[in-house]
Scaffold this motif. Sequence first.
Motif, PDB file in Angstrom:
ATOM      1  N   THR A  63       0.875  -1.177   0.000  1.00 10.71           N
ATOM      2  CA  THR A  63       0.000   0.000   0.000  1.00 10.71           C
ATOM      3  C   THR A  63       0.913   1.228   0.000  1.00 10.71           C
ATOM      4  O   THR A  63       2.023   1.191   0.547  1.00 10.71           O
ATOM      5  CB  THR A  63      -0.938   0.019   1.230  1.00 10.71           C
ATOM      6  N   PRO A  64       0.444   2.319  -0.627  1.00 13.00           N
ATOM      7  CA  PRO A  64       1.393   3.421  -0.897  1.00 13.00           C
ATOM      8  C   PRO A  64       1.916   4.141   0.342  1.00 13.00           C
ATOM      9  O   PRO A  64       3.122   4.373   0.460  1.00 13.00           O
ATOM     10  CB  PRO A  64       0.585   4.373  -1.787  1.00 13.00           C
ATOM     11  N   VAL A  65       1.014   4.510   1.259  1.00  9.94           N
ATOM     12  CA  VAL A  65       1.473   5.270   2.439  1.00  9.94           C
ATOM     13  C   VAL A  65       2.420   4.411   3.272  1.00  9.94           C
ATOM     14  O   VAL A  65       3.492   4.868   3.708  1.00  9.94           O
ATOM     15  CB  VAL A  65       0.271   5.762   3.272  1.00  9.94           C
ATOM     16  N   CYS A  66       2.040   3.145   3.462  1.00  9.68           N
ATOM     17  CA  CYS A  66       2.886   2.230   4.251  1.00  9.68           C
ATOM     18  C   CYS A  66       4.277   2.094   3.647  1.00  9.68           C
ATOM     19  O   CYS A  66       5.276   2.020   4.364  1.00  9.68           O
ATOM     20  CB  CYS A  66       2.259   0.838   4.317  1.00  9.68           C
ATOM     21  N   ARG A 150      -2.292   2.697  12.085  1.00  9.67           N
ATOM     22  CA  ARG A 150      -0.875   3.077  12.243  1.00  9.67           C
ATOM     23  C   ARG A 150      -0.598   3.449  13.698  1.00  9.67           C
ATOM     24  O   ARG A 150      -0.794   4.581  14.099  1.00  9.67           O
ATOM     25  CB  ARG A 150      -0.553   4.286  11.355  1.00  9.67           C
TER      26      ARG A 150
HETATM   27  C1  BEZ Z   1      -1.732   3.066   2.467  1.00 14.04           C
HETATM   28  O1  BEZ Z   1      -1.549   3.707   1.458  1.00 14.04           O
HETATM   29  O2  BEZ Z   1      -0.798   2.641   3.137  1.00 14.04           O
HETATM   30  C2  BEZ Z   1      -3.150   2.798   2.901  1.00 14.04           C
HETATM   31  C3  BEZ Z   1      -4.101   3.766   2.660  1.00 14.04           C
HETATM   32  C4  BEZ Z   1      -5.410   3.528   3.038  1.00 14.04           C
HETATM   33  C5  BEZ Z   1      -5.746   2.345   3.664  1.00 14.04           C
HETATM   34  C6  BEZ Z   1      -4.773   1.406   3.929  1.00 14.04           C
HETATM   35  C7  BEZ Z   1      -3.467   1.635   3.562  1.00 14.04           C
END
Ligand code: BEZ
Length: 237
Positions: A63-66, A150
């Motif tokens: 996943t992008p943010v992670c 998180r």
């Molecule tokens: C992510 O990009 O890490 C993410 C974003 C929304 C929900 C879960 C993960």
Amino acid sequence: MTAQRSAAPVFRRFIQVPAEQPRLRLGSIAPNFQAKTNQGDIDFHQWLGDSWAILFSHPADFTPVCTTELGAFAKLKPEFDKRGVKMIGLSADDLGSHNEWIADINEVCSTNVTFPIIADKDRKVAFTYDMVTEDDMQNIEKKGLPFTIRSVFVIDPAKKIRLMMIYPASTGRNTAEVLRVIDSLQTGDKKGVVTPINWNAGEDVIVPPSVSTEDAKKKFGEVKEVKPYLRYTNVGK
Ligand code: BEZ
């Protein structure tokens, strides 16, 4: 001793979790658990030893943010090492997925993830540390197992939880803030001071109310008294 509270029955129908969920408080012992990580099986308390540590969770692999978060934490490992802080991540996927994702993180973020990442596919650790949202908990029947959110837990050498950060999945964390709070906790423990708003290591600290100005001068040298209850000093880095 960590206080306990009953596990939500709906959660227990779907996940093999203990009947009780620990009540996590600042100063309570970080609950122990056994888990699989990409670096082998661990018993959390054994892994902690007598070190400071951060346990930080992520919603899912790929996943992008992670991905940006893991890359940033990996780059800062020398800073955590300098402070004697072990790092361990958690993501709600299995080991095969973790290993492939780590290769991606290393490529995308030009880094090398060297700390372990827990595979929490069944959400046992997420349940123990309450790394779930209310909405996901209430809708397991419709939506399936909850995402992990998180969280960051800062744990001290006595295995006590010293700080918790809880962010939603939509908001990436701030690694500088994680290091800053560790500096504050470690400086407080070593020097017996507290730290003001937006403090960074090396800046003036505050003499706690329990210490008289006379004793503070003996202990720290110069003390700047803005008010009888607001006194600054400097204890270096
Ligand atoms: C992510 O990009 O890490 C993410 C974003 C929304 C929900 C879960 C993960």
